[in-house]
Design an enzyme around this catalytic site. Structure first.
Site, PDB file in Angstrom:
ATOM      1  N   CYS A   1       0.736  -1.248  -0.160  1.00 36.97           N
ATOM      2  CA  CYS A   1      -0.272   0.018  -0.031  1.00 36.97           C
ATOM      3  C   CYS A   1       0.826   1.125   0.069  1.00 36.97           C
ATOM      4  O   CYS A   1       1.457   1.646  -1.134  1.00 36.97           O
ATOM      5  CB  CYS A   1      -0.936  -0.045   0.966  1.00 36.97           C
ATOM      6  SG  CYS A   1      -2.277   1.111   0.912  1.00 36.97           S
TER       7      CYS A   1
ATOM      8  N   HIS B   1      -3.984  -5.233   0.476  1.00 35.41           N
ATOM      9  CA  HIS B   1      -3.156  -5.529   1.875  1.00 35.41           C
ATOM     10  C   HIS B   1      -3.003  -6.970   1.863  1.00 35.41           C
ATOM     11  O   HIS B   1      -4.267  -7.392   2.456  1.00 35.41           O
ATOM     12  CB  HIS B   1      -4.116  -4.925   3.033  1.00 35.41           C
ATOM     13  CG  HIS B   1      -3.562  -3.624   3.002  1.00 35.41           C
ATOM     14  ND1 HIS B   1      -2.603  -2.923   4.019  1.00 35.41           N
ATOM     15  CD2 HIS B   1      -4.190  -2.293   2.822  1.00 35.41           C
ATOM     16  CE1 HIS B   1      -2.625  -1.580   4.307  1.00 35.41           C
ATOM     17  NE2 HIS B   1      -3.548  -1.429   3.210  1.00 35.41           N
TER      18      HIS B   1
ATOM     19  N   GLU C   1      -1.827  -8.676   4.252  1.00 32.76           N
ATOM     20  CA  GLU C   1      -1.483  -9.020   5.520  1.00 32.76           C
ATOM     21  C   GLU C   1      -2.920  -9.293   6.205  1.00 32.76           C
ATOM     22  O   GLU C   1      -3.189 -10.063   7.390  1.00 32.76           O
ATOM     23  CB  GLU C   1      -0.572  -8.197   6.314  1.00 32.76           C
ATOM     24  CG  GLU C   1      -1.492  -6.661   6.491  1.00 32.76           C
ATOM     25  CD  GLU C   1      -1.128  -5.854   5.507  1.00 32.76           C
ATOM     26  OE1 GLU C   1      -1.215  -4.517   6.010  1.00 32.76           O
ATOM     27  OE2 GLU C   1      -1.020  -6.040   4.418  1.00 32.76           O
TER      28      GLU C   1
END
Length: 539
Positions: free
Chosen positions: A81, A176, A178
């Protein structure tokens, strides 16, 4: 010596999740501020570097940049990002403000068969394009690739959603990976860490026990430690770890603040005095806590008060211990990140946690937090490795402020009594109800979950007391009583969570029992909010 991944934090609320995903690949990593020195980066000697997201804008904030040493090391770098945007700017590309800000799910097309994304896909289009379901959260976008980079991914709203310089091992994604909302995110990070960076997967909790025990002994020496024992997973594992390190130098202080779950006091004392043979001091401070909470309705104020009173109780007990110099807490990573307490201090505060927000600077004890760098699932793994019983290790988490943050508004003894009984009924129904083949067929759980209790299939479940009354009918009479909300979520890391799709029959039984068995509650509702946008706890 463990291989290390360096995560540079630009202030994202989910930077800790990057660390969790790396550790799930059994690779050691550390999070440090983005503005560390070049010398620090070189001395850290990482196998790879990951650049986190941020709430800032690369287009507006020219100070948030990665150290030059990151690009001089010759190791793989992954930008996420904001990390992608600063990589683009620092290496000669261009970033601009996007007319269409993306927040939420997106379907992304992979390009170029890069080492990072090749073969990783959620589905293919009729034209044969590999597609990924990802989670976006950005306002800026890369408008021009840096020299040497090729397009790696795109979405209809973000033409450059990923870029790669394969020769140098530089990869960047606008989404993202994660967060759990990105379906293949864990696989993407694992590929970067293990295959592209070539890190050794040797980070396991048994290794951490040895390192943590040595660190505790070095910190504490022959001084005594007191620990606030709540009976929850975090404080229990912290107590077991510290007890292994220093034995009887540890005194566990179990504080009954009047906001515990049903029969919790007896369970805690039986477990720690009976099983672990630890020193436990039982303090009934319910009048003290409830007295200070009287008339207080603001959630932040309640958390601060509860934290402050905990510290005062600990200080009073510490005076009775001639060598007590340390206050131990079961603080874990999510506590720190949600309090804006990452090492960069750049994350936006969501709520204060009593573990980190209630300690005054005048505290006369040093702070020992052996679990501070671990996520909840790591804490559970550590507990098992320490030999704690499963019923303790896999118990649902309970907030330090207890029922104080599950009673909306002012906390009263009457409200706490109603709530703990309603909560106990809900938990009992979850424990006594197993998932069926029909539940699996309805999509409420997986086929492998059939036969497991719904308590084990949820990550956290509890009741919330709402200080509002509604009209009801009991027998031939009218009632005007309180409302309780049931909350159950499923998550792997407690940073993001989905509401649990429980069987209607289970919810019906819980509701019926609460209304019939808990005089004072006549209406039960179920919370179907995810995190984000809601937090798991209501306050």
């Amino acid at each position: 010596m463990h291989d290390k991944i360096l995560i540079l934090d630009f202030g994202s609320q989910v930077t800790q999740l990057i660390a969790r995903r790396v550790r799930e690949a059994h690779v050691y990593c550390e999070i440090h501020p983005n503005d560390v020195s070049d010398d620090f980066v070189r001395e850290f000697a990482p196998k790879a570097v990951i650049l986190s997201g941020s709430h800032a804008s690369t287009y507006e904030d020219h100070q948030l940049r990665a150290p030059q040493a990151v690009w001089d090391l010759g190791v793989p770098v992954l930008g996420i990002c904001y990390g992608m945007q600063t990589m683009a700017v620092q290496l000669g590309g261009k970033v601009e403000w996007s007319d269409h800000r993306e927040f939420g799910y997106a379907e992304m097309r992979a390009h170029g068969h890069t080492r990072l994304l090749d073969g990783i896909e959620d589905f293919t289009t009729a034209e044969g394009h590999g597609m990924l379901k990802v989670w976006m959260s950005h306002g800026d976008k890369v408008a021009e690739l840096p020299p040497g980079f090729a397009l790696m991914a795109s979405t209809p709203s973000c033409p450059i959603a990923g870029m790669a310089d394969e020769a140098r091992g530089y990869y960047a994604v606008q989404f993202h990976p994660e967060v759990t909302h990105t379906v293949k995110g864990r696989q993407i990070i694992e590929r970067f860490v293990l295959q592209i960076a070539g890190a050794k997967p040797d980070w396991i909790m048994k290794n951490h026990i040895e390192e943590a025990v040595a660190k505790i002994r070095e910190q504490v020496g022959d001084e005594e430690v007191i620990l606030g024992l709540s009976g929850g997973v975090d404080s229990s594992v912290a107590a077991a770890l510290i007890h292994r390190a220093i034995g009887d130098q540890l005194t566990c202080v179990f504080v009954d603040h009047g906001l515990l779950r049903l029969n919790e006091g007896k369970m805690v004392l039986d477990m720690f005095e009976g099983r672990l043979h630890a020193k436990v001091v039982h303090v009934d401070a319910s009048d003290q806590f409830l007295g200070h909470l009287a008339g207080v309705t603001d959630p932040e104020a309640k958390r601060k008060i509860i934290g402050r009173e905990f510290v005062e109780v600990f200080q009073a007990e510490a005076k009775k211990l001639s060598k007590a110099k340390w206050l131990a807490q079961g603080t874990i990573y999510p506590d720190v990140v949600e309090s804006g307490g990452t090492k960069t201090k750049k994350a936006t505060t969501i709520k204060s946690h009593h573990n980190v927000g209630g300690l005054p600077e005048t505290l006369g004890l040093k702070l020992l937090e052996p679990l501070r760098d671990l996520f909840k699932d790591e804490v559970r793994e550590l507990g098992v490795a320490l030999g704690l019983p499963p019923e303790m290790v896999y118990r649902h988490p309970f907030p330090g402020p207890g029922l104080g943050v599950r009673i909306l508004g002012e906390v009263k003894r009457e409200y706490a009594e109603l709530l703990r009984r309603a909560d106990a009924i809900f938990i009992e129904e979850l424990r006594n109800t197993t998932a069926t083949a029909q539940d699996a067929a309805a999509g409420l759980c997986g086929e492998a979950d059939v036969g497991k209790s719904w308590y084990d299939l949820t990550s956290q479940a509890f009741a919330v007391f709402l200080p509002v009354k509604s009209v009801g009918v009991m027998g031939d009479g009218r009632t005007y009583d309180y409302v309780t909300s049931l909350r159950a979520v499923q998550t792997t890391d407690f940073m993001t969570a989905h509401w649990a799709h429980l069987p209607y029959a289970l919810l019906g039984r819980a509701s019926n029992r609460i209304i019939n068995e808990v005089r004072g509650i006549n209406r039960v509702v179920y919370d179907i909010s995810g995190k984000p946008p809601a937090t798991i706890e209501w306050e």
